[in-house]
Write a protein that holds these residues in place. Structure first.
Motif, PDB file in Angstrom:
ATOM      1  N   UNK A   1      18.163  -9.224   3.991  1.00  0.00           N
ATOM      2  CA  UNK A   1      17.723 -10.424   3.302  1.00  0.00           C
ATOM      3  C   UNK A   1      16.226 -10.675   3.479  1.00  0.00           C
ATOM      4  N   UNK A   2      15.765 -10.573   4.725  1.00  0.00           N
ATOM      5  CA  UNK A   2      14.363 -10.851   4.999  1.00  0.00           C
ATOM      6  C   UNK A   2      13.530  -9.582   4.839  1.00  0.00           C
ATOM      7  N   UNK A   3      13.472  -9.081   3.605  1.00  0.00           N
ATOM      8  CA  UNK A   3      12.785  -7.819   3.347  1.00  0.00           C
ATOM      9  C   UNK A   3      11.287  -7.934   3.593  1.00  0.00           C
ATOM     10  N   UNK A   4      10.695  -9.067   3.214  1.00  0.00           N
ATOM     11  CA  UNK A   4       9.242  -9.225   3.358  1.00  0.00           C
ATOM     12  C   UNK A   4       8.831  -9.145   4.822  1.00  0.00           C
ATOM     13  N   UNK A   5       9.575  -9.789   5.697  1.00  0.00           N
ATOM     14  CA  UNK A   5       9.238  -9.746   7.114  1.00  0.00           C
ATOM     15  C   UNK A   5       9.368  -8.329   7.662  1.00  0.00           C
ATOM     16  N   UNK A   6      10.395  -7.619   7.209  1.00  0.00           N
ATOM     17  CA  UNK A   6      10.560  -6.219   7.622  1.00  0.00           C
ATOM     18  C   UNK A   6       9.361  -5.381   7.183  1.00  0.00           C
ATOM     19  N   UNK A   7       8.909  -5.583   5.952  1.00  0.00           N
ATOM     20  CA  UNK A   7       7.768  -4.833   5.419  1.00  0.00           C
ATOM     21  C   UNK A   7       6.517  -5.108   6.246  1.00  0.00           C
ATOM     22  N   UNK A   8       6.285  -6.382   6.590  1.00  0.00           N
ATOM     23  CA  UNK A   8       5.095  -6.736   7.374  1.00  0.00           C
ATOM     24  C   UNK A   8       5.116  -6.046   8.736  1.00  0.00           C
ATOM     25  N   UNK A   9       6.284  -5.977   9.336  1.00  0.00           N
ATOM     26  CA  UNK A   9       6.391  -5.323  10.645  1.00  0.00           C
ATOM     27  C   UNK A   9       6.242  -3.803  10.512  1.00  0.00           C
ATOM     28  N   UNK A  10       6.922  -3.241   9.510  1.00  0.00           N
ATOM     29  CA  UNK A  10       6.876  -1.788   9.316  1.00  0.00           C
ATOM     30  C   UNK A  10       5.479  -1.306   8.967  1.00  0.00           C
ATOM     31  N   UNK A  11       4.710  -2.151   8.261  1.00  0.00           N
ATOM     32  CA  UNK A  11       3.363  -1.763   7.818  1.00  0.00           C
ATOM     33  C   UNK A  11       2.399  -1.585   8.985  1.00  0.00           C
TER      34      UNK A  11
ATOM     35  N   UNK B   1       2.628  -2.924  -0.960  1.00  0.00           N
ATOM     36  CA  UNK B   1       1.461  -2.883  -0.068  1.00  0.00           C
ATOM     37  C   UNK B   1       0.378  -1.949  -0.609  1.00  0.00           C
ATOM     38  N   UNK B   2       0.799  -0.884  -1.280  1.00  0.00           N
ATOM     39  CA  UNK B   2      -0.142   0.066  -1.873  1.00  0.00           C
ATOM     40  C   UNK B   2      -0.725  -0.499  -3.167  1.00  0.00           C
ATOM     41  N   UNK B   3       0.082  -1.195  -3.944  1.00  0.00           N
ATOM     42  CA  UNK B   3      -0.373  -1.738  -5.222  1.00  0.00           C
ATOM     43  C   UNK B   3      -1.330  -2.915  -5.045  1.00  0.00           C
ATOM     44  N   UNK B   4      -1.207  -3.626  -3.940  1.00  0.00           N
ATOM     45  CA  UNK B   4      -1.903  -4.900  -3.740  1.00  0.00           C
ATOM     46  C   UNK B   4      -3.392  -4.830  -4.088  1.00  0.00           C
ATOM     47  N   UNK B   5      -4.113  -3.903  -3.486  1.00  0.00           N
ATOM     48  CA  UNK B   5      -5.566  -3.876  -3.650  1.00  0.00           C
ATOM     49  C   UNK B   5      -5.992  -3.366  -5.018  1.00  0.00           C
ATOM     50  N   UNK B   6      -5.125  -2.657  -5.711  1.00  0.00           N
ATOM     51  CA  UNK B   6      -5.437  -2.226  -7.083  1.00  0.00           C
ATOM     52  C   UNK B   6      -5.157  -3.344  -8.080  1.00  0.00           C
ATOM     53  N   UNK B   7      -4.104  -4.084  -7.818  1.00  0.00           N
ATOM     54  CA  UNK B   7      -3.635  -5.057  -8.798  1.00  0.00           C
ATOM     55  C   UNK B   7      -4.420  -6.371  -8.763  1.00  0.00           C
ATOM     56  N   UNK B   8      -4.701  -6.884  -7.579  1.00  0.00           N
ATOM     57  CA  UNK B   8      -5.316  -8.206  -7.479  1.00  0.00           C
ATOM     58  C   UNK B   8      -6.664  -8.326  -8.199  1.00  0.00           C
ATOM     59  N   UNK B   9      -7.534  -7.299  -8.167  1.00  0.00           N
ATOM     60  CA  UNK B   9      -8.799  -7.436  -8.909  1.00  0.00           C
ATOM     61  C   UNK B   9      -8.621  -7.554 -10.421  1.00  0.00           C
TER      62      UNK B   9
ATOM     63  N   UNK C   1      -1.872  -4.829   3.190  1.00  0.00           N
ATOM     64  CA  UNK C   1      -2.431  -3.734   2.397  1.00  0.00           C
ATOM     65  C   UNK C   1      -2.222  -2.402   3.108  1.00  0.00           C
ATOM     66  N   UNK C   2      -1.815  -1.382   2.350  1.00  0.00           N
ATOM     67  CA  UNK C   2      -1.701  -0.023   2.859  1.00  0.00           C
ATOM     68  C   UNK C   2      -2.573   0.906   2.018  1.00  0.00           C
ATOM     69  N   UNK C   3      -3.133   1.903   2.659  1.00  0.00           N
ATOM     70  CA  UNK C   3      -4.023   2.827   1.971  1.00  0.00           C
ATOM     71  C   UNK C   3      -3.250   3.819   1.099  1.00  0.00           C
TER      72      UNK C   3
END
Length: 308
Positions: free
Chosen positions: A2-12, A251-259, A286-288
């Motif tokens: 259920x808490x996928x976002x929190x898992x992603x933040x930790x895994x990142x 996490x990979x899309x973030x820096x490409x998409x936001x601009x 953000x992930x590279x």
């Protein structure tokens, strides 16, 4: 989960391990599909369908390589290469060309090629050059005679209009889609499956088709309507469903998409939906891109991939 976002933040916090885990999980799923196909000597056609930006092309090539490693002669065919020339495309009620309908494809040619594959194992394939909107007939010859398999990928790959001439025992139908939202600790949806597909499509269109965000958003309603009309009704016919979400991908899309936000104005179609999606991506670390392997499905949307 259920808490996928929190898992992603930790895994990142361990990006390479996070990415490798997601990649291995998807590879294992496609390997299972390959084992099913390889065990059935009757299968000659594997159809991979799914909505826009599901990862059909990369999935087809991953499956092809696994089957080849299993000593199965395998080729990939894209239904995109069967698009009709621009002036032959059907018209929508508003006068625009309908590129989402199965009628936008050269159905007679598709049926001829599939019939030749079933009968002889050989056929000549066209190629459609999207940049020039140009159709090139007979651009490629494939030969899977002596027990081979052809993987056909495209939006309409499991549509009976396309597959009706293939005996049921000779075809395996695979339906793929993101088909998994990312939720917060309160079980509310942070990113829906459709939002993830929109992000994928916007990034892919910019990289591979030179399409700006506004144009992709302008087309998005037609894309969704086309899926509702021409795809979802055939989903139950698939032999197997596969989810293509890779948990690290926002996490990979973030820096490409936001601009891209600065290039979209309030009068752009789907402006509010686009902005809501951008706001959601801000919640992800953000992930590279450099850690994304060349064979990854995610490379289908950001470029630099093995199969592009």
């Amino acid at each position: 989960m259920n808490n996928t976002l929190q898992y992603i933040k930790q895994a990142a916090l361990s990006p390479q391990a996070f990415i490798a885990e997601a990649e291995q999980a998807y590879y294992n799923e496609i390997h299972t599909v390959a084992e099913i196909i390889a065990r059935n000597d009757d299968i000659k056609i594997v159809s991979i369908a799914g909505p826009s930006a599901s990862g059909k092309t990369t999935t087809a090539h991953i499956l092809c390589e696994i089957l080849q490693q299993m000593q199965e002669k395998t080729e990939v065919v894209s239904l995109d290469d069967f698009y009709l020339p621009q002036d032959h495309l059907p018209l929508l009620p508003d006068g625009r060309r309908d590129i989402e309908s199965v009628n936008a494809l050269d159905k007679a040619l598709i049926k001829r090629c599939l019939s030749e594959i079933i009968m002889t194992g050989k056929t000549d394939l066209p190629r459609f050059h999207f940049a020039e909107r140009r159709h090139e007939p007979g651009a490629r010859t494939i030969d899977i005679s002596q027990k081979g398999i052809v993987i056909v990928e495209g939006l309409h790959a499991i549509n009976p209009v396309i597959t009706e001439m293939v005996p049921k025992k000779n075809i395996y139908k695979l339906y793929i889609s993101v088909n998994r939202p990312i939720r917060s600790e309160y079980e509310s949806t942070v990113l829906s499956s459709r939002q993830i597909r929109l992000v994928r499509r916007i990034l892919r269109d910019r990289v591979f088709r030179g399409t700006d965000v506004a144009e992709t958003l302008h087309l998005w309603n037609g894309v969704v309507e086309g899926e509702i009309k021409h795809l979802y009704c055939f989903k139950p016919e698939a032999d197997r469903h596969v989810k293509t979400l890779h948990l690290y991908e926002p996490c990979v899309y973030r820096d490409r998409f936001l601009p891209l936000v600065s290039g979209v104005t309030p009068d752009t179609p789907y402006y509010d939906y686009f902005m809501k999606t951008a706001e959601a991506l801000e919640k992800f670390p953000s992930l590279s891109e450099k850690d994304v392997p060349a064979h990854s499905l995610i490379r289908e949307f950001i470029g630099g991939g093995k199969y592009a």
